[in-house]
Design a protein around this motif. Sequence first.
Motif, mmCIF file in Angstrom:
data_model
loop_
_atom_site.group_PDB
_atom_site.id
_atom_site.type_symbol
_atom_site.label_atom_id
_atom_site.label_comp_id
_atom_site.label_asym_id
_atom_site.label_seq_id
_atom_site.Cartn_x
_atom_site.Cartn_y
_atom_site.Cartn_z
ATOM 1 N N ASN A 76 -22.168 106.625 -20.216
ATOM 2 C CA ASN A 76 -20.902 105.904 -19.669
ATOM 3 C C ASN A 76 -21.197 104.512 -20.941
ATOM 4 O O ASN A 76 -21.166 103.000 -20.291
ATOM 5 C CB ASN A 76 -19.978 104.868 -18.670
ATOM 6 C CG ASN A 76 -19.023 106.761 -17.523
ATOM 7 O OD1 ASN A 76 -18.506 107.629 -18.383
ATOM 8 N ND2 ASN A 76 -19.550 107.015 -16.988
ATOM 9 N N PRO B 34 -22.601 103.046 -24.340
ATOM 10 C CA PRO B 34 -22.939 103.713 -26.138
ATOM 11 C C PRO B 34 -24.100 103.677 -26.629
ATOM 12 O O PRO B 34 -25.208 103.540 -26.329
ATOM 13 C CB PRO B 34 -21.686 102.480 -26.617
ATOM 14 C CG PRO B 34 -22.459 101.410 -26.418
ATOM 15 C CD PRO B 34 -21.872 101.800 -24.422
ATOM 16 N N ASN C 176 -30.504 104.573 -33.237
ATOM 17 C CA ASN C 176 -29.515 104.695 -32.680
ATOM 18 C C ASN C 176 -29.593 107.041 -31.955
ATOM 19 O O ASN C 176 -28.704 107.083 -31.723
ATOM 20 C CB ASN C 176 -28.434 104.885 -32.563
ATOM 21 C CG ASN C 176 -28.651 103.519 -32.832
ATOM 22 O OD1 ASN C 176 -28.679 102.579 -31.888
ATOM 23 N ND2 ASN C 176 -28.076 102.448 -34.035
ATOM 24 N N ASP D 193 -24.031 109.502 -30.347
ATOM 25 C CA ASP D 193 -23.054 108.709 -29.778
ATOM 26 C C ASP D 193 -21.456 109.529 -29.609
ATOM 27 O O ASP D 193 -21.050 110.333 -30.243
ATOM 28 C CB ASP D 193 -22.637 107.287 -31.173
ATOM 29 C CG ASP D 193 -21.996 106.439 -30.321
ATOM 30 O OD1 ASP D 193 -21.987 105.951 -28.896
ATOM 31 O OD2 ASP D 193 -21.706 105.973 -31.496
ATOM 32 N N ARG D 194 -20.169 109.303 -29.011
ATOM 33 C CA ARG D 194 -19.307 109.412 -28.098
ATOM 34 C C ARG D 194 -18.369 108.612 -28.149
ATOM 35 O O ARG D 194 -18.002 108.251 -26.870
ATOM 36 C CB ARG D 194 -19.421 110.830 -27.035
ATOM 37 C CG ARG D 194 -19.976 111.540 -27.702
ATOM 38 C CD ARG D 194 -19.962 112.523 -26.579
ATOM 39 N NE ARG D 194 -20.642 114.070 -27.058
ATOM 40 C CZ ARG D 194 -20.731 115.426 -25.873
ATOM 41 N NH1 ARG D 194 -20.129 114.993 -24.425
ATOM 42 N NH2 ARG D 194 -21.591 115.893 -26.570
ATOM 43 N N GLY D 195 -18.455 107.723 -28.880
ATOM 44 C CA GLY D 195 -17.706 106.252 -28.321
ATOM 45 C C GLY D 195 -18.146 105.503 -27.643
ATOM 46 O O GLY D 195 -19.381 104.676 -27.687
ATOM 47 N N GLY D 196 -17.766 105.108 -26.726
ATOM 48 C CA GLY D 196 -18.121 104.106 -25.206
ATOM 49 C C GLY D 196 -19.203 104.991 -24.908
ATOM 50 O O GLY D 196 -19.301 104.554 -23.332
ATOM 51 N N GLN D 197 -19.125 106.011 -24.814
ATOM 52 C CA GLN D 197 -20.505 106.777 -23.989
ATOM 53 C C GLN D 197 -20.777 107.488 -25.253
ATOM 54 O O GLN D 197 -21.757 108.023 -26.536
ATOM 55 C CB GLN D 197 -19.605 108.242 -23.771
ATOM 56 C CG GLN D 197 -18.658 107.864 -22.798
ATOM 57 C CD GLN D 197 -17.984 108.659 -22.136
ATOM 58 O OE1 GLN D 197 -17.602 109.737 -22.614
ATOM 59 N NE2 GLN D 197 -17.287 108.819 -20.347
ATOM 60 N N CYS D 198 -22.342 108.392 -24.988
ATOM 61 C CA CYS D 198 -23.303 109.025 -25.315
ATOM 62 C C CYS D 198 -23.770 110.238 -24.697
ATOM 63 O O CYS D 198 -24.491 109.889 -22.992
ATOM 64 C CB CYS D 198 -24.341 107.256 -25.288
ATOM 65 S SG CYS D 198 -25.938 108.645 -25.797
#
Length: 146
Positions: free
Chosen positions: A9, A11, A72, A95-100
């Motif tokens: 949860n 980035p 990154n 990267d999945r926006g606010g998640q990774c």
Amino acid sequence: MSTVSQLFNSPAADVWRVLSDGWLYSGWVVGASRIRAVDDAWPRTGARLHHSVGAWPFVINDSSKVVNSEPNRLLELVARGWPMGEAKVVITLEDRGGQCQVTLVEDAIKGPGKLMPKFLRDAMIGVRNRETLRRLELMAAGGAGR
């Protein structure tokens, strides 16, 4: 190769900050007990991190070397802990926006660890690396490396 993956949860940039600070390595890598030195170029390809593994007073001093690095996105290492041997470690960040999505792939490449049957080796590495990812997630969420 043992593969574990976990959705964080945080980035990718927050996870990368932890990975790119070599002095934090012993905080998230299970088995690493202390950091003795970090090359100024860490985590660029060719840079080394000088660490100890084990519990005091039974520690082994060795190093890990960056084989490939894409900020990154990817950190590939050869982690050493002789006389136990060497391992190839690949950490990928999606990267999945606010998640990774963080994936950790590892296997022995030299030394006695390579002699262990693969199914046992993968199981042992997998248990250790699930905890490694838990620690890495907590450090990223807590702002380590800022």
